[in-house]
Scaffold this motif. Structure first.
Motif, PDB file in Angstrom:
ATOM      1  N   LEU A  91      39.242  17.651  46.057  1.00 16.61           N
ATOM      2  CA  LEU A  91      39.309  18.846  46.896  1.00 16.61           C
ATOM      3  C   LEU A  91      39.932  20.009  46.138  1.00 16.61           C
ATOM      4  CD1 LEU A  91      40.500  17.246  50.255  1.00 16.61           C
ATOM      5  CD2 LEU A  91      38.213  18.089  49.702  1.00 16.61           C
ATOM      6  N   VAL A  92      39.333  21.200  46.296  1.00 17.34           N
ATOM      7  CA  VAL A  92      39.870  22.445  45.729  1.00 17.34           C
ATOM      8  C   VAL A  92      39.713  23.538  46.789  1.00 17.34           C
ATOM      9  CG1 VAL A  92      39.379  21.859  43.323  1.00 17.34           C
ATOM     10  CG2 VAL A  92      37.638  23.019  44.703  1.00 17.34           C
ATOM     11  N   PRO A  93      40.511  24.618  46.697  1.00 21.99           N
ATOM     12  CA  PRO A  93      40.325  25.747  47.619  1.00 21.99           C
ATOM     13  C   PRO A  93      38.931  26.336  47.454  1.00 21.99           C
ATOM     14  CG  PRO A  93      42.436  25.908  46.483  1.00 21.99           C
ATOM     15  CD  PRO A  93      41.662  24.824  45.803  1.00 21.99           C
ATOM     16  N   GLY A  94      38.149  26.312  48.497  1.00 25.08           N
ATOM     17  CA  GLY A  94      36.737  26.642  48.387  1.00 25.08           C
ATOM     18  C   GLY A  94      36.432  28.078  48.051  1.00 25.08           C
ATOM     19  N   ALA A  95      36.746  29.005  48.970  1.00 21.80           N
ATOM     20  CA  ALA A  95      36.330  30.395  48.808  1.00 21.80           C
ATOM     21  C   ALA A  95      36.915  31.051  47.562  1.00 21.80           C
ATOM     22  CB  ALA A  95      36.681  31.196  50.064  1.00 21.80           C
TER      23      ALA A  95
END
Length: 438
Positions: A329-333
């Motif tokens: 998981l990574v910060p999307g936007a």
């Protein structure tokens, strides 16, 4: 600063005391010895006046009382003591006085004054007055002790005054330092209070004026960003609704892909506006506030968005996760926005195949965006806002990418000039690195 002020004041006071006390101590010593010799001389002169010439024929000579603690004696021309007290045989001062000269001096530990007694232009005797030099020395030492005590008291008073003045001078500077730290921590409403020191007040006023100007500048910039974002949202929302309505009603197979791509572009533009607005609201944004997305989905979205743009100009785009769980998981936007800036930079300024590679660094993920071009110029200036030199410079784009990376606790850098490779490092928590929950 307080200790420095005290040291300077104490040094100045010590120098002043030394320059004053040492000459004063020497003057006191000289004065006390001179006073004692004057006393002895007056006693000797008074005795010489009272000596009758008849003492040489056997009449007793009457002498006045000697000075306190001293001796007074009359000597005949053969240097024999005839009256009073003193050495039984005349010493060197007596013998010199028999020659007709008065003598004042320090002999054998005594202060001695001798005065010749004359009659008919002939010396008929000598009056000798003396006192122990140790008594005068003791008086000198006593006065010096008092002088030393006064000097010590003056230094103590100087220390007390210096410490008080140090507090007066240091307090407004310490207050100004606290306000500067508050401003550094983000409190732009902090203001330095006035003090009793004019020069420090001038610095405080300048600080407050600078802070007010800075606050106004930041307020105008944030208002502009908010206003621009607000004004962009409305037409974007209307455009999205129009495209969605057209996509729902149009059955033309040739227009539907175009409308769908246009709608996706407006969605991405809407997310970009939101991300820029989020970045302008805080200098550092917690990663937990950004929506999470798995790495695999992030790469698929990037490839879907940019594959067609590179294909139109005859170039390839390759996306791969090297030894990295695609469900991490990574910060999307924000990450998608940074990758978009780097890919657009490679499209405009680079050449050849563009590759997006994700590497696992245990506590961070590295996103490498490379092409077959080269970066000229100074790599350190590529991320300066407004810098457009060196072929790969993107003015605002790379600077915005750097700010977005910093807001996530990561960083972006040029890891290779040939081939041109930009690397985005995003820290990940341990549970994030293990992948999304089942």
């Amino acid at each position: 600063m307080r200790q420095r002020v005290v040291r300077v004041a104490l040094t100045a006071a010590l120098v002043a005391v030394v320059l004053l006390a040492v000459p004063l101590a020497l003057a006191i010593r000289s004065s006390l010895y001179a006073d004692q010799r004057d006393t002895l001389e007056r006693s000797a002169l008074a005795a010489a006046v009272r000596v009758s010439p008849d003492y040489t024929t056997g009449d007793p000579a009457e002498l006045p009382r000697p000075p306190a603690g001293g001796r007074l004696g009359l000597y005949d021309p053969q240097s024999r003591l005839r009256a009073g007290s003193g050495p039984r045989s005349g010493d060197a001062p007596v013998r010199r006085a028999l020659g007709g000269d008065a003598v004042r001096g320090h002999y054998s530990g005594d202060l001695v004054v001798t005065v010749p007694v004359s009659h008919a232009e002939k010396v008929i005797g000598v009056v000798r007055a003396s006192s122990p030099a140790a008594a005068v020395r003791n008086r000198v030492l006593a006065v010096w002790a008092v002088l030393l005590g006064v000097a010590a008291l003056a230094l103590a008073v100087a220390v007390v005054v210096a410490r008080r003045q140090a507090r007066v001078l240091a307090a407004p500077l310490e207050d100004l330092s606290r306000h500067c730290r508050a401003v550094t921590e983000g409190d732009l409403n902090a203001r330095a209070a006035p003090s009793s020191v004019a020069e420090i007040d001038q610095v405080a006023r300048t600080h407050n004026e600078m802070l007010h100007s800075l606050s106004e500048l930041l307020r105008h910039e944030r208002d502009f960003t908010a206003n621009a974002s607000h004004q962009l949202r409305t037409p974007l929302t209307g455009l999205q609704l129009t495209l969605e309505a057209g996509l729902a009603q149009d059955d033309d197979a040739r227009l539907r892909p175009v409308l769908a791509e246009a709608l996706a572009t407006t969605h991405r533009l809407h997310h970009t506006v939101e991300e820029v607005l989020r970045l302008s609201r805080a200098s550092e944004v917690s990663r937990s506030t950004a929506g999470k997305i798995v790495v695999g989905q992030l790469l698929r979205d990037a490839e879907e968005r940019w594959h067609g743009l590179f294909a139109r100009i005859g170039r390839r785009l390759e996306c791969a996760a090297r030894d990295t769980p695609t469900d991490a998981l990574v910060p999307g936007a924000p990450v998608a926005e940074v990758l978009g800036i780097l890919l657009d930079n490679a499209r405009v300024h680079g050449r050849g195949t563009v590759r997006v590679t994700v590497r696992d660094l245990e506590d961070a993920l590295a996103f490498d965006v490379s092409d077959e071009g080269a970066v000229a110029g100074e790599p350190a200036r590529l991320f300066d806002r407004g810098h457009t030199g060196g072929g790969q410079g993107a003015g605002i784009g790379l600077a915005l990418a750097r700010d977005l990376a910093v807001s996530l606790g990561g960083r972006i850098s040029l890891s290779s000039a040939h081939p041109a490779t930009f690397t985005l490092l995003i820290p990940v928590d341990e549970d994030e690195a293990q992948g999304a929950p089942e």
